[in-house]
Motif scaffolding. Structure first.
Motif, mmCIF file in Angstrom:
data_model
loop_
_atom_site.group_PDB
_atom_site.id
_atom_site.type_symbol
_atom_site.label_atom_id
_atom_site.label_comp_id
_atom_site.label_asym_id
_atom_site.label_seq_id
_atom_site.Cartn_x
_atom_site.Cartn_y
_atom_site.Cartn_z
ATOM 1 N N ALA A 65 -6.183 -1.521 -2.494
ATOM 2 C CA ALA A 65 -6.153 -0.064 -2.365
ATOM 3 C C ALA A 65 -7.328 0.488 -1.569
ATOM 4 N N LEU A 70 0.824 -1.208 0.000
ATOM 5 C CA LEU A 70 0.000 0.000 0.000
ATOM 6 C C LEU A 70 0.863 1.265 0.000
ATOM 7 N N GLU A 81 -5.036 1.603 -8.213
ATOM 8 C CA GLU A 81 -4.702 2.409 -7.038
ATOM 9 C C GLU A 81 -5.085 3.871 -7.230
ATOM 10 N N VAL A 114 -0.213 3.927 -2.459
ATOM 11 C CA VAL A 114 -1.514 4.477 -2.065
ATOM 12 C C VAL A 114 -1.348 5.495 -0.939
#
Length: 424
Positions: free
Chosen positions: A149, A25, A119, A28
């Motif tokens: 995401a 992540l 994302e 993100v």
């Protein structure tokens, strides 16, 4: 503004895609930080993971929320005909000007850094949701859960895990336990989780994860039950029994999806109008959808024409079970699939209910399984198979031989999207 405007920005976003997808992540969090963390400013979030039934369950929950006089943002994927389908603002598809503006803002804030298409477009949805009032936010996981995401909400109002089965093994693992571990990654400390019907390995993982986090479970077969009785849906939990219409979405598997939706609506305390609306008002295209107008229907010349986007073994089994409940009629499949899917596992259950299969390649899709390979796999699965160069030509050939047929176009959401665009 034209739809080409957002399409141009989406194409630019696709060019940012990393050469190697590492499921983290980090990208993100970087972009969310640059945008001042819109994920912290959302209406109460209902986060939905699972292998099958996520979209249908979300559609029923959204219908229930709206039936109770409330509003909900909704984020789903993939889209079928237009990208705008992924983002609903307080119930309405995002407009072209709003989509163009939010995509452009996210693209600029990303400053050319590598990021996946899913994302950056998910972040665009979160930014849009944070700026528009609604009572709830419905987020559908794209892939897995733990590193998806959408999994950036500290404390959702509720999480939901629909049935888990084998799919996306190249990303999530090659066993049900590994896949369930990824899906259970959406559970949050102290946040209730509605759990749909699960195989033993999957429910074991979910229960273990929930115990570690102190997340109360509302699990099928333990805390709630649902079944069909005399043409009605019966739902029961510790609060009592509900006697409701059958879901508007066809298929026996939708009974269990409806149960998860009702469990969620009960947890949200939305009341009787929500329960009825969840059953009667939900709409979810390309899930055993009867096509009734358009050029492909005209080409079918009186034959029944259906469309379904299911693409894994569990979806094949659910589809076969539903076809067995329909009035007797010769059933012919027109099938196109991606080369990443378990085509044998998908087709084997359908061999018992279909007379023939016509294989097609999915137009414009780089990862399509060639029609010849789909036909070979269908023959191996026990189906009499041939190929066609287009769905329209397959329909014409089938109706010329069997004018009273039932024709089902199936095997991929990407094929379903192409059909919905082609059919208007």
């Amino acid at each position: 503004m034209t739809t080409a405007t957002s399409d141009v920005i989406l194409d630019r976003m696709m060019a940012l895609h990393p050469k190697i997808i590492d499921l983290t992540l980090d990208r993100v969090w970087r972009l969310l930080s640059a945008l001042d963390h819109p994920e912290h400013r959302l209406p109460p979030v209902i986060h939905i993971a699972g292998t099958n039934g996520k979209g249908s369950t979300l559609a029923m929950i959204r219908a229930g929320i709206e039936g109770a006089g409330r509003s909900a943002h909704a984020y789903t994927s993939p889209h079928l005909a237009r990208f705008h389908e992924r983002i609903r603002l307080a119930g309405d598809l995002i407009s072209e000007p709003a989509l163009t503006a939010i995509l452009d803002e996210c693209y600029a804030a990303n400053e050319g850094e590598a990021i996946t298409y899913f994302e950056i477009t998910t972040i665009a949805a979160l930014l849009a949701f944070a700026r528009h009032p609604a009572d709830y936010t419905l987020l559908e996981v794209g892939l897995g859960g733990r590193l998806d995401a959408t999994n950036v909400i500290d404390r959702p109002e509720l999480t939901i895990i629909t049935p888990i089965s084998i799919d996306h093994e190249q990303f999530l693992g090659d066993t049900l336990t590994k896949i369930a571990t990824e899906k259970a990654g959406i559970l949050k400390r102290g946040v209730p989780c509605v759990v749909g019907p699960q195989l033993e390995d999957a429910i074991d993982v979910i229960e273990t994860t929930a115990a570690k986090l102190g997340a109360p479970l509302l699990a099928y077969g333990q805390h709630w039950h649902v079944w069909e009785e005399r043409g009605r849906l019966i739902y029961q939990d510790e609060r009592g029994l509900l006697d409701l219409p059958l879901p508007a979405l066809p298929g026996a598997h939708q009974i269990e999806n409806a149960g998860a939706a009702l469990a969620a609506l009960r947890a949200l305390n939305l009341g009787e109008p929500a329960y009825d609306a969840a059953m009667t008002d939900a709409h979810w295209p390309a899930r055993m959808q009867r096509l009734r107008t358009g050029p492909l229907v005209e080409a079918a010349a009186g034959a029944e024409l259906w469309l379904d986007g299911g693409h894994n073994p569990a979806a094949g089994s659910a589809l076969a079970a539903h076809l067995k409940t329909l009035p007797p009629r010769p059933t012919h499949l027109i099938c196109g699939m991606l080369n990443t899917k378990d085509i044998g596992g998908y087709l084997r259950p359908l061999a018992d209910v279909a007379a023939t299969l016509t294989a097609v390649s999915i137009p414009g899709e780089a990862n399509t399984l060639p029609a010849e390979e789909t036909a070979a796999a269908a023959n191996t699965a026990g189906l009499t198979a041939t190929t066609a160069d287009s769905v329209a030509n397959a329909i014409r050939a089938l109706t010329a031989k069997d004018p009273g047929a039932r024709i089902l176009i199936c095997g991929s959401l990407y094929l379903a999207g192409h059909i919905l665009r082609e059919n208007g």
